[in-house]
Motif scaffolding. Structure first.
Motif, PDB file in Angstrom:
ATOM      1  N   ILE A 154      35.144   8.932  17.510  1.00  0.00           N
ATOM      2  CA  ILE A 154      34.457   7.975  16.667  1.00  0.00           C
ATOM      3  C   ILE A 154      34.029   8.784  15.473  1.00  0.00           C
ATOM      4  N   ASP A 155      33.311   9.471  15.499  1.00  0.00           N
ATOM      5  CA  ASP A 155      32.818  10.219  14.375  1.00  0.00           C
ATOM      6  C   ASP A 155      33.802  10.821  13.383  1.00  0.00           C
ATOM      7  N   SER A 156      34.865  11.290  13.822  1.00  0.00           N
ATOM      8  CA  SER A 156      35.823  11.746  12.978  1.00  0.00           C
ATOM      9  C   SER A 156      36.551  10.560  12.191  1.00  0.00           C
ATOM     10  N   LEU A 157      36.768   9.574  13.098  1.00  0.00           N
ATOM     11  CA  LEU A 157      37.320   8.196  12.574  1.00  0.00           C
ATOM     12  C   LEU A 157      36.541   7.581  11.640  1.00  0.00           C
ATOM     13  N   THR A 158      35.051   7.571  11.675  1.00  0.00           N
ATOM     14  CA  THR A 158      34.177   7.008  10.789  1.00  0.00           C
ATOM     15  C   THR A 158      34.161   7.998   9.477  1.00  0.00           C
ATOM     16  N   ARG A 159      34.443   9.383   9.505  1.00  0.00           N
ATOM     17  CA  ARG A 159      34.537   9.915   8.308  1.00  0.00           C
ATOM     18  C   ARG A 159      35.909   9.880   7.611  1.00  0.00           C
ATOM     19  N   VAL A 160      36.847   9.673   8.134  1.00  0.00           N
ATOM     20  CA  VAL A 160      38.111   9.282   7.614  1.00  0.00           C
ATOM     21  C   VAL A 160      38.095   7.939   6.895  1.00  0.00           C
ATOM     22  N   ALA A 161      37.399   6.924   7.535  1.00  0.00           N
ATOM     23  CA  ALA A 161      36.982   5.772   7.031  1.00  0.00           C
ATOM     24  C   ALA A 161      36.515   5.724   5.786  1.00  0.00           C
ATOM     25  N   ASP A 162      35.227   6.382   5.675  1.00  0.00           N
ATOM     26  CA  ASP A 162      34.480   6.749   4.499  1.00  0.00           C
ATOM     27  C   ASP A 162      35.137   7.461   3.442  1.00  0.00           C
ATOM     28  N   LEU A 164      38.429   7.281   2.818  1.00  0.00           N
ATOM     29  CA  LEU A 164      39.300   6.262   2.231  1.00  0.00           C
ATOM     30  C   LEU A 164      38.534   5.229   1.304  1.00  0.00           C
ATOM     31  N   ARG A 165      37.492   4.830   1.856  1.00  0.00           N
ATOM     32  CA  ARG A 165      36.638   4.045   0.995  1.00  0.00           C
ATOM     33  C   ARG A 165      36.289   4.496  -0.266  1.00  0.00           C
ATOM     34  N   ASN A 166      35.930   5.826  -0.370  1.00  0.00           N
ATOM     35  CA  ASN A 166      35.478   6.499  -1.680  1.00  0.00           C
ATOM     36  C   ASN A 166      36.908   6.667  -2.704  1.00  0.00           C
ATOM     37  N   LYS A 167      37.814   6.881  -2.100  1.00  0.00           N
ATOM     38  CA  LYS A 167      39.172   7.073  -2.799  1.00  0.00           C
ATOM     39  C   LYS A 167      39.578   5.612  -3.377  1.00  0.00           C
TER      40      LYS A 167
END
Length: 169
Positions: A154-162, A164-167
């Motif tokens: 969950i932590d790694s998926l949250t980082r990936v989602a963050d 992608l939002r920044n990009k």
């Protein structure tokens, strides 16, 4: 003589005599394999042979022979080969023999025992954890490790989602 002969040699291990002098107990151990604990009278009459018995003690009055019983050599060897965890290894048992009637009682999964020096009124023994407790602890550890791995995912998926939002921003 060659090496095959050595494996057949046996030795006498422990030797004890009851305080009243009516009984003798001793172990006969092979080089490799299961030994035998023998209870006999001083005149040589064998009363009982207990496979894998060891660490024998008579009570002060000589009425009881208390000893530990090892798991079978082959069973222990198999467990070592399969690299079992310590809680999965075969455990010792406690044997109690009433010397007059030869009544035998066995208590499984005993770690150690103690007899009093001056009395025959009691016996104290320390048992291994019951199998149910060991299995429950293992399940709890398995559940805890699963929860931790899910939290990591969950932590790694949250980082990936963050990221992608920044990009996108």
């Amino acid at each position: 003589l060659d090496h095959t002969v050595y494996d057949n040699w046996q030795s006498i291990g422990e030797r004890i005599i009851s305080s009243n002098g009516k009984f003798v107990a001793y172990t006969i151990n092979p080089q490799e394999g299961d030994g035998v604990l023998t209870l006999q009278q001083p005149d040589g009459k064998k009363l009982l042979e207990i496979p894998r018995g060891y660490l024998a003690r008579f009570t002060e009055d000589g009425r009881y022979l208390i000893f530990k019983i090892r798991p079978a050599f082959q069973q222990t060897r198999e467990a070592r080969i399969r690299k079992r965890r310590p809680d999965e290894m075969p455990k010792d048992s406690l044997g109690i023999i009433e010397t007059t009637s030869l009544k035998f009682e066995k208590v499984p999964r005993v770690r150690s025992y103690r007899l009093p020096e001056k009395s025959s009124q009691w016996l104290a023994y320390n048992m291994e954890k019951p199998l149910a407790d060991v299995q429950r602890q293992r399940r709890e550890l398995d559940s805890l490790s699963r929860i931790k791995s899910i939290a990591n995912i969950i932590d790694s998926l949250t980082r990936v989602a963050d990221s992608l939002r920044n990009k996108l921003a």
